[in-house]
Design an enzyme around this catalytic site. Sequence first.
Site, PDB file in Angstrom:
ATOM      1  N   ASN A 226     -16.188 -31.446  31.381  1.00  0.00           N
ATOM      2  CA  ASN A 226     -17.149 -30.236  31.211  1.00  0.00           C
ATOM      3  C   ASN A 226     -16.646 -29.789  29.393  1.00  0.00           C
ATOM      4  OD1 ASN A 226     -18.455 -28.533  32.853  1.00  0.00           O
ATOM      5  ND2 ASN A 226     -16.360 -28.945  33.991  1.00  0.00           N
ATOM      6  N   GLU A 227     -17.521 -30.880  28.448  1.00  0.00           N
ATOM      7  CA  GLU A 227     -17.385 -30.583  26.876  1.00  0.00           C
ATOM      8  C   GLU A 227     -17.456 -28.780  26.191  1.00  0.00           C
ATOM      9  OE1 GLU A 227     -15.641 -32.666  25.831  1.00  0.00           O
ATOM     10  OE2 GLU A 227     -16.181 -35.235  26.614  1.00  0.00           O
ATOM     11  N   PRO A 228     -17.565 -29.712  24.985  1.00  0.00           N
ATOM     12  CA  PRO A 228     -17.246 -27.443  24.429  1.00  0.00           C
ATOM     13  C   PRO A 228     -19.012 -27.439  24.645  1.00  0.00           C
ATOM     14  CG  PRO A 228     -15.817 -28.978  23.380  1.00  0.00           C
ATOM     15  CD  PRO A 228     -16.599 -30.629  24.202  1.00  0.00           C
TER      16      PRO A 228
ATOM     17  N   THR B 273     -13.447 -37.227  23.450  1.00  0.00           N
ATOM     18  CA  THR B 273     -13.657 -37.842  24.817  1.00  0.00           C
ATOM     19  C   THR B 273     -13.672 -39.370  24.547  1.00  0.00           C
ATOM     20  OG1 THR B 273     -14.025 -36.087  25.449  1.00  0.00           O
ATOM     21  CG2 THR B 273     -14.133 -37.842  26.742  1.00  0.00           C
TER      22      THR B 273
END
Length: 637
Positions: free
Chosen positions: A169-171, A188
């Site tokens: 769950n990236e920014p 990442t």
Amino acid sequence: MIATSIKYKPAGQFEDTRFEKIHNVIVSNSNEGSICVAEEIADLIKSKQAQNKLCILGLATGSSPIKVYEELVRMHREEGLSFSNVVTFNLDEYYPMEINSVHSYYYFMHQHLFNHIDINPENINIPSGTVTQEELHQYCIDYDLKIKDYGGLDFQLLGIGRTGHIGFNEPGSHYNSGTRSITLDHITRVDAAPSFLGIDNVPKKAITMGIGTVKKAKRIVLLAWGHNKASVIKETIEGEVNSEVPATYLQDHSNTTFLINDEASHELTRIKTPWLVGPCIWTEELASKAIVWLCQLTNTSILKLTDKDYNNNGMSNLLAQEGSAYDLNIKMFNKLQHTITGWPGGKPNADDTSRPERAEPNKKKVIIFSPHPDDDVISMGGTFDRLVEQGHEVHVAYQTSGNIAVSDHEALKFAEVLKDINSNDPNIDAIIDNINSKKEDIEDHIDVRKLKGLIRKRESLAATRFVGVPDENIHFLNMPFYETGTVKKNAIGQEDIDIVASLIAHIKPHQIFAAGDLADPHGTHKVCLDAIFAALENLKHHDYMNDCWVWLYRGAWHEWDIHQIEMAVPMSPDQVLKKRKAIFYHQSQKDGVMFQGNDTREFWVRAEERNTETAKRYHALGLSDYAALEAFKRYHF
Ligand code: F6R
């Protein structure tokens, strides 16, 4: 409900946790922390077994949980812990990704856990990197529904990315998001690049369990080890909940514990500036740290700090303890002044009571341990040069071959030169064929590895000859833990320790310099340091070890904090240039190296900028103005 395990002290009860919004426990090393988590998981599995219930676990991959899985496997083998009632859901998988690829999380989980325990294979759920684009949407919905059908996750294990991601769950991720496909953040992908042998090979997408799914878990434990997690840990624990750091969503979860090691806790206010949180026990080290911080805050040199500066910034009880700002300032100034020496091997015939090194013996035997064949000159090239110039018997021990960091085109260049010289040698043809036909992801043929190692060996000898060390003082240890042919290295073994110990026993050095990088808990530098520590432990009963002092330098990535420095060796502008030239001899590590990390500067630029920065900091504190300084901390064994 707050964390229930007795292993974890509930927040607020023992420590002053002003600023902190997530319960966290700091452990001195990641192994100890991992064992605690494995015990919590094992207790949960057993209590569910006693109630005849399934135990639903959410699992993570990456470097952080490896030791937890190792411990669970040990408990299964040695203590009969059964996983027959366990159902697992993994957080994520790269997309697209074949299950039998060494990069798949499917492979990771089987290698580290599932292949070694009695879990029913049907109870293993890992998002599939092989579903088609068309199937993907429904597949993700079904993944969440399946978790829900089992009554939700009893326990979720998490790591955290430098972007603040949990799972992938990236920014920007929504607090209520479900399992879905996601585009990976550049950072990442940079972090994953070494194991994929280059960022271009890292998938751009992944499937991840959503924040909403994770947050429904009844218990969450997040692991963070190492210096490079320190700033995201601070943002997550102390910042406001925001989608730019998705892990902050965990602030709203009532049964979450973060387990972090010393390095990862480094930026927390209670660790970094505890005097801002509450009363402190003022050790000498803490006082030094606080004074350096106060100078930076007030933009003042040490000798100009006033009582008011101390009183206004949480340090009034230090002032009360020491008397006055005047006394405190002088003490700190002298302490720092005494770290500076142009005689890293000790100054002959001088009073050494306030020098970092002993005067006697005035010709010392020195071993510089270098984890890779270039850390010696990158991290302490100036000091190395002074030691040689000042007549000490300097030995360099290259701990690993460093072969993996030589690119194929560099190796091909050398193989073709060999071929030009000796066109009839079939071995050379075989090496050239191997390089030309090498497939991405496949490890190098043993002969190619050997060639790459030899390239680094010859570069190292060129550099050490330039500094003036005879070849017989250069030792290539080729520690076996490194020789896997892949980025993933073996754990440290007895053979590694014995190799280091026998060199120390043979030379009986008065000084050892070693890379004290603790930033990456699973990296080569850490393993190399562990081998030295273990060797010192084995040898410490020998008389000659009473005369052996150990100095730690920092590798290419970080520097010691000013208050930690116990020896600072100045360099003139000419010495800075000489160090640069020594680094240039390591040509295979120049101009776009394979393992650059997240810093795009060349190694020589990093080294120079770091040494200049240390000098500037000393100067800002009121000490002399040098072109550059190399810094060391003493290790007492
Ligand atoms: C892995 C995962 C990621 C990692 C994170 C930290 O399944 O979901 O969120 O936990 O990227 O990775 P390491 O532990 O390698 O630092």
